[in-house]
Scaffold this active site. Structure first.
Site, PDB file in Angstrom:
ATOM      1  N   ILE A  53       3.701   2.396   2.695  1.00  0.00           N
ATOM      2  CA  ILE A  53       5.171   2.077   2.524  1.00  0.00           C
ATOM      3  C   ILE A  53       5.514   2.972   1.242  1.00  0.00           C
ATOM      4  O   ILE A  53       4.964   2.945  -0.035  1.00  0.00           O
ATOM      5  CB  ILE A  53       5.053   0.510   2.128  1.00  0.00           C
TER       6      ILE A  53
ATOM      7  N   ASP B 170       0.989  -1.180  -0.037  1.00  0.00           N
ATOM      8  CA  ASP B 170       0.104   0.108  -0.157  1.00  0.00           C
ATOM      9  C   ASP B 170       0.833   1.495   0.191  1.00  0.00           C
ATOM     10  O   ASP B 170       1.632   1.472   1.026  1.00  0.00           O
ATOM     11  CB  ASP B 170      -0.811  -0.127   1.234  1.00  0.00           C
ATOM     12  N   HIS B 171       0.722   1.973  -1.191  1.00  0.00           N
ATOM     13  CA  HIS B 171       1.871   3.049  -1.110  1.00  0.00           C
ATOM     14  C   HIS B 171       1.754   4.269  -0.351  1.00  0.00           C
ATOM     15  O   HIS B 171       2.372   5.309  -0.097  1.00  0.00           O
ATOM     16  CB  HIS B 171       1.756   3.467  -2.671  1.00  0.00           C
ATOM     17  N   ARG B 172       0.274   4.250   0.332  1.00  0.00           N
ATOM     18  CA  ARG B 172      -0.016   5.388   1.335  1.00  0.00           C
ATOM     19  C   ARG B 172       1.008   4.894   2.589  1.00  0.00           C
ATOM     20  O   ARG B 172       1.099   6.174   3.164  1.00  0.00           O
ATOM     21  CB  ARG B 172      -1.225   5.141   1.504  1.00  0.00           C
TER      22      ARG B 172
END
Length: 547
Positions: A523, A519-521
């Site tokens: 990591i 999850d780029h939010r």
């Protein structure tokens, strides 16, 4: 006498009040629903444990409640004082109860019959926080002889399929459920004639007539009283209810509506007393899809995504429509929700597991002696558990506000199991505290339960991280979907022997492909690269796990 009615055991977590079903002054019966709670796993109606009149309500729509929180204050009926008052006001009335009192005496001689005394009610055991489940198979019929632990029915919830065993041996007298019924913990499955159970059964018939006669007499008029008021509801069947607080629908229907993103207040009710059925939700969804289709190419669905055009495939050749199991349907909805809500990025890497594989093979005999098979999975579990503590952002979830991370102090890891009914993800708890052989044994046991429909819903909850391995099938890489609210998932593909330059010459090394979706939010790319790099180092020399 007033009593505070509180939230009973609803499993782990808490729920939001989405509907109040009573108001002050209402008369309620025992087991009548008071309010509807919605958690992140299911919606459930909370029943009243007693009959009485609602004095005041302590909760409101939107409140978050947990076990033990106050729901309402109930003026309980049937106390001793009202009985005494009746005795003083009308002396003739007490004679009726006294006349009934001897009635149990003849009945005491009737329960002596062994046939009645040996009948037991077999009920649905605790099926975890799943709440409700559908009956997809009934394995016995009236007259069948069953043994203890023999499977009676198969239930399918939104998380798993499970077979319910008989707690005792006996003969099935009657079956109370059928395929398609929705049942929950405590619901009656069947009546079983069991030998040697007479003493326990005799006490119940003796006490039951005295206690149950009065409530039975009271409940019928009470149920009949509101009927005329509710009889007005079916009249406008087909008209949608615009008042969200007055929508009548069961937990399964509410769950289906959430999966489709449907507002129940917009759905036309066709059930008895204005109750919304699953079919009503399905019809509503079909109507919306047809409306979107007729609206032209620019029309979009409720989520702003253009729907896929409906195609008549039969005009191209022979087709067959095969129904998806409920597990597959719910799994598809969960994956779709995760894909839409989580900004996915996948980091690809390889790990040299040549030495690790040599260690695994060398320990094969010791593992077999301990009664387990040592595969790559337990080593992956141990290495990932080490990294979840070393890189705590991977062992977190994004807070609902989106402004904080919830870091977990425990390390529970799920692993995907391929079953005929769909993908299941059992969870091994406290991975960081267990040995490789313990992890191997537990993983094998959970995988076996998953394939044989013995896995409980609770065994698939609480994971911090997931491993999905396709190495036994093949492939060089894939992009696994994050199982939200987790923030990362590790995909493992088939290891292959490859030439690796050691500075002087190419050496044959066993390389394991890794695919880390995150999850780029939560990591960022650098953190993901560090994770796969460190994982590769740990797998290359598993002795470093001891450092």
């Amino acid at each position: 006498m007033s009593e505070l009615i509180r939230v009973p055991d609803i499993g782990n977590g808490e729920g939001e009040v989405i509907e109040l079903l009573v108001k002050p002054g209402d008369k309620v019966e025992a087991d009548q629903s008071l309010l509807t709670l919605e958690s992140d796993k299911a919606s459930m109606e909370i029943p009243s444990p007693k009959a009485g009149v609602v004095k005041s309500i302590k909760a409101k729509v939107g409140d978050t409640l947990k076990e033990g929180d106050e729901i309402l204050e109930l003026e309980v009926e049937g106390g001793e004082q009202p009985a005494e008052a009746k005795a003083e006001a009308a002396p003739a009335q007490p004679e009726a109860p006294k006349a009934e009192a001897p009635a149990p005496a003849p009945s005491e001689s009737k329960p002596a019959a062994p046939a009645a005394a040996s009948v037991q009610d077999i009920k649905v055991p605790d099926i975890g926080s799943a709440g409700k489940a559908n009956v997809i198979e009934v394995m016995v019929k009236a007259g069948d002889t069953v043994e203890a632990d023999q499977s009676l029915i198969t239930l399918e919830s939104d998380k798993a399929s499970m077979e319910i065993p008989s707690p005792a041996s006996g003969v099935v007298e009657s079956v109370s459920i059928k395929v398609g019924d929705e049942v929950g913990t405590g619901d009656l499955i069947l009546k079983l004639k069991v030998e040697g159970a007479a003493p326990a059964a005799e006490e119940q018939p003796a006490a039951a007539p005295a206690q149950a006669a009065a409530p039975a007499a009271e409940q019928k008029p009470a149920a009949a009283a509101p009927a005329p008021a509710k009889a007005d509801t079916p009249a406008p069947v087909g008209a949608p209810s615009r008042d969200g607080a007055k929508v009548h629908a069961g937990p399964a229907v509410r769950m289906l509506a959430r999966e489709f993103g449907v507002e129940l207040s917009e759905v036309k009710a066709s059930g008895p007393k204005g109750r919304i059925l699953k079919e009503d939700v399905q019809v509503f969804v079909k109507e919306q899809l047809q409306r979107a289709k007729s609206g032209g190419a620019g029309a979009t669905g409720g989520a702003g995504i253009p729907p896929i055009p409906e195609v008549d495939f039969s005009k191209f050749g022979e087709v067959e429509e095969v129904a998806m199991t409920r597990l597959m349907q719910v799994g598809a909805a969960n994956l779709h929700r995760s894909w839409l809500n989580v900004p996915h990025v996948t980091q690809f890497d390889q790990s040299d597991i040549t030495d690790m594989e040599a260690f695994r093979v060398a320990q094969k005999a010791a593992a077999e002696k301990a009664g387990v098979k040592l595969t790559v999975l337990p080593i992956l579990l141990k290495a990932c558990a080490h990294l979840l503590k070393e890189l705590p952002d991977f062992n977190s979830s994004l807070a609902p506000s989106g402004k904080a991370l919830i870091r977990k102090k425990y390390v529970h890891i799920g692993f995907a199991v391929d079953t005929p009914d769909g993908l299941l993800v059992p969870v091994i708890r406290d991975v960081d505290r267990k040995s490789l052989l313990q992890l191997a044994a537990e993983a094998a046991d959970l995988a076996d339960k998953a394939r044989n429909k013995k896995l409980s819903a609770d065994a698939m909850q609480g994971a911090c991280f997931t491993i999905s391995s396709l190495g036994h099938i093949g492939g060089t890489g894939f992009t696994p979907i994050v199982n939200a609210p987790e923030v990362a998932i590790l995909g493992v593909s088939k290891a292959t022997m490859q030439p690796v330059w050691d500075g002087k010459a190419f050496q044959p090394r066993l390389m394991l492909p890794l695919s880390l979706s995150y999850d780029h939010r939560v990591i960022n790319g650098a953190a993901a690269a560090r994770f796969t790099k460190r994982l590769g180092e740990l797998l290359a020399d598993i002795r470093t796990l001891l450092l």
